[in-house]
Design a protein around this motif. Structure first.
Motif, PDB file in Angstrom:
ATOM      1  N   ALA A   1      25.275  32.242 -10.425  1.00 39.27           N
ATOM      2  CA  ALA A   1      25.885  33.264  -9.573  1.00 39.27           C
ATOM      3  C   ALA A   1      26.642  32.612  -8.417  1.00 39.27           C
ATOM      4  CB  ALA A   1      24.827  34.220  -9.043  1.00 39.27           C
ATOM      5  N   ASN A   2      26.020  31.630  -7.775  1.00 40.82           N
ATOM      6  CA  ASN A   2      26.686  30.944  -6.658  1.00 40.82           C
ATOM      7  C   ASN A   2      27.962  30.259  -7.111  1.00 40.82           C
ATOM      8  OD1 ASN A   2      24.817  31.712  -4.761  1.00 40.82           O
ATOM      9  ND2 ASN A   2      23.588  29.856  -4.977  1.00 40.82           N
ATOM     10  N   SER A   3      27.930  29.642  -8.272  1.00 41.96           N
ATOM     11  CA  SER A   3      29.108  28.950  -8.800  1.00 41.96           C
ATOM     12  C   SER A   3      30.271  29.926  -9.007  1.00 41.96           C
ATOM     13  CB  SER A   3      28.751  28.257 -10.113  1.00 41.96           C
ATOM     14  OG  SER A   3      29.888  27.668 -10.691  1.00 41.96           O
ATOM     15  N   ILE A   4      29.988  31.062  -9.595  1.00 41.79           N
ATOM     16  CA  ILE A   4      31.031  32.070  -9.834  1.00 41.79           C
ATOM     17  C   ILE A   4      31.567  32.608  -8.509  1.00 41.79           C
ATOM     18  CG2 ILE A   4      31.498  34.373 -10.781  1.00 41.79           C
ATOM     19  CD1 ILE A   4      29.422  33.636 -13.007  1.00 41.79           C
ATOM     20  N   MET A   5      30.665  32.863  -7.561  1.00 44.99           N
ATOM     21  CA  MET A   5      31.109  33.401  -6.272  1.00 44.99           C
ATOM     22  C   MET A   5      31.940  32.395  -5.488  1.00 44.99           C
ATOM     23  SD  MET A   5      28.023  35.873  -4.970  1.00 44.99           S
ATOM     24  CE  MET A   5      26.762  34.633  -4.993  1.00 44.99           C
ATOM     25  N   GLU A   6      31.622  31.112  -5.609  1.00 47.06           N
ATOM     26  CA  GLU A   6      32.410  30.079  -4.929  1.00 47.06           C
ATOM     27  C   GLU A   6      33.819  29.989  -5.502  1.00 47.06           C
ATOM     28  OE1 GLU A   6      30.050  26.533  -5.139  1.00 47.06           O
ATOM     29  OE2 GLU A   6      28.547  27.346  -3.749  1.00 47.06           O
ATOM     30  N   MET A   7      33.969  30.266  -6.793  1.00 47.19           N
ATOM     31  CA  MET A   7      35.287  30.218  -7.438  1.00 47.19           C
ATOM     32  C   MET A   7      36.127  31.443  -7.098  1.00 47.19           C
ATOM     33  SD  MET A   7      34.571  28.564 -11.204  1.00 47.19           S
ATOM     34  CE  MET A   7      33.332  29.739 -11.693  1.00 47.19           C
ATOM     35  N   THR A   8      35.502  32.510  -6.635  1.00 44.84           N
ATOM     36  CA  THR A   8      36.220  33.748  -6.311  1.00 44.84           C
ATOM     37  C   THR A   8      35.811  34.239  -4.921  1.00 44.84           C
ATOM     38  OG1 THR A   8      34.527  35.015  -7.459  1.00 44.84           O
ATOM     39  CG2 THR A   8      36.529  34.511  -8.699  1.00 44.84           C
TER      40      THR A   8
ATOM     41  N   LEU B   1      28.764  38.534 -13.435  1.00 44.78           N
ATOM     42  CA  LEU B   1      29.727  38.481 -12.334  1.00 44.78           C
ATOM     43  C   LEU B   1      31.094  38.186 -12.946  1.00 44.78           C
ATOM     44  CD1 LEU B   1      27.775  36.300  -9.733  1.00 44.78           C
ATOM     45  CD2 LEU B   1      28.422  38.692  -9.465  1.00 44.78           C
ATOM     46  N   ASN B   2      32.068  38.997 -12.633  1.00 45.12           N
ATOM     47  CA  ASN B   2      33.425  38.831 -13.180  1.00 45.12           C
ATOM     48  C   ASN B   2      33.410  38.687 -14.699  1.00 45.12           C
ATOM     49  OD1 ASN B   2      34.420  38.987 -10.598  1.00 45.12           O
ATOM     50  ND2 ASN B   2      34.657  36.781 -10.359  1.00 45.12           N
TER      51      ASN B   2
ATOM     52  N   SER C   1      37.299  35.822  -2.696  1.00 40.50           N
ATOM     53  CA  SER C   1      37.819  37.121  -2.245  1.00 40.50           C
ATOM     54  C   SER C   1      36.954  38.292  -2.696  1.00 40.50           C
ATOM     55  CB  SER C   1      39.248  37.317  -2.753  1.00 40.50           C
ATOM     56  OG  SER C   1      39.255  37.307  -4.160  1.00 40.50           O
ATOM     57  N   GLY C   2      36.006  38.047  -3.595  1.00 38.92           N
ATOM     58  CA  GLY C   2      35.135  39.119  -4.072  1.00 38.92           C
ATOM     59  C   GLY C   2      34.879  38.996  -5.553  1.00 38.92           C
ATOM     60  N   VAL C   3      33.815  39.631  -6.008  1.00 36.01           N
ATOM     61  CA  VAL C   3      33.439  39.575  -7.413  1.00 36.01           C
ATOM     62  C   VAL C   3      33.138  40.974  -7.925  1.00 36.01           C
ATOM     63  CG1 VAL C   3      32.489  37.233  -7.325  1.00 36.01           C
ATOM     64  CG2 VAL C   3      30.997  39.181  -6.874  1.00 36.01           C
ATOM     65  N   GLU C   4      33.253  41.106  -9.236  1.00 37.56           N
ATOM     66  CA  GLU C   4      32.859  42.349  -9.895  1.00 37.56           C
ATOM     67  C   GLU C   4      31.459  42.132 -10.456  1.00 37.56           C
ATOM     68  OE1 GLU C   4      33.999  44.440 -13.993  1.00 37.56           O
ATOM     69  OE2 GLU C   4      35.677  44.250 -12.592  1.00 37.56           O
ATOM     70  N   LEU C   5      30.537  43.009 -10.055  1.00 41.93           N
ATOM     71  CA  LEU C   5      29.141  42.915 -10.482  1.00 41.93           C
ATOM     72  C   LEU C   5      28.850  43.909 -11.593  1.00 41.93           C
ATOM     73  CD1 LEU C   5      27.480  43.190  -6.970  1.00 41.93           C
ATOM     74  CD2 LEU C   5      27.626  41.105  -8.309  1.00 41.93           C
ATOM     75  N   LEU C   6      28.026  43.483 -12.528  1.00 42.65           N
ATOM     76  CA  LEU C   6      27.468  44.412 -13.496  1.00 42.65           C
ATOM     77  C   LEU C   6      25.954  44.362 -13.305  1.00 42.65           C
ATOM     78  CD1 LEU C   6      27.702  46.404 -15.839  1.00 42.65           C
ATOM     79  CD2 LEU C   6      27.623  44.429 -17.395  1.00 42.65           C
TER      80      LEU C   6
END
Length: 178
Positions: A45-52, A34-35, A54-59
């Motif tokens: 994953a939840n930690s990264i999504m909480e920091m962003t 993620l990002n 507005s949206g995330v870039e997924l691989l």
């Protein structure tokens, strides 16, 4: 959170109420990052999504454990030659269309052990990993005229995904409808 991934690193489901997610995920996809940050757990994953927010870039790695069989029959009523129990492939009739395509029961591998195949998608439409009705899946397969495409994944992998999905609050919102 709009999707759910188990530690075995497979997407188990996504929010079915979010039209923007339709066709974006497949049961069994592997989330790699993620990002740009590697992800191995739901907590990461939840930690990264909480920091962003507005949206995330997924691989994603698309269906790394899956096999696809494209089958063709000459007549609409001709049998595909597969026997299913719920979403599990239990037998393939010798000489049938499925047999001739190379489909063999119990030829899947998960964690180095042989296991059955589970149907997770028919003609680009997800099949619920919680589906308990063989008839629902057979209608999806037989509902096509002469061509069908079926995604199979190791049944043990699908069982882990479905068990982990059931552990989540409101898991019903994340289950692909059959």
């Amino acid at each position: 959170k709009q999707w759910y991934q188990r530690r075995v690193r497979g997407i188990a489901g996504w929010n079915q109420r979010e039209p923007a997610l339709t066709g974006k995920f497949h049961v069994g996809d592997q989330l790699l990052s993620l990002n740009g940050q590697p992800v191995t757990t739901v907590a990461e994953a939840n930690s990264i999504m909480e920091m962003t927010p507005s949206g995330v870039e997924l691989l994603l790695k698309r269906l790394p454990m899956a096999v696809e069989y494209k089958l063709h029959r000459k007549d609409d009523g001709e049998s595909w030659g597969m026997q299913l129990r719920q979403n599990r492939l239990v037998d393939v009739i010798h000489g049938s269309i499925a047999w001739m395509a190379g489909l063999q029961p119990f030829s899947a591998q998960f964690r180095g052990e042989p296991c059955a195949w589970a149907v997770t998608q028919v003609n680009s439409v997800p099949v619920s990993i919680l589906c308990r009705s063989t008839d629902v899946i057979l209608k999806k397969i037989d509902g096509q005229s002469r061509d069908t495409s079926i995604i199979f994944q190791p049944s043990e992998f699908v069982t882990i995904l479905s068990d982990s999905l059931r552990e989540q609050p409101h898991y019903e919102d994340f289950v692909a409808r059959s």
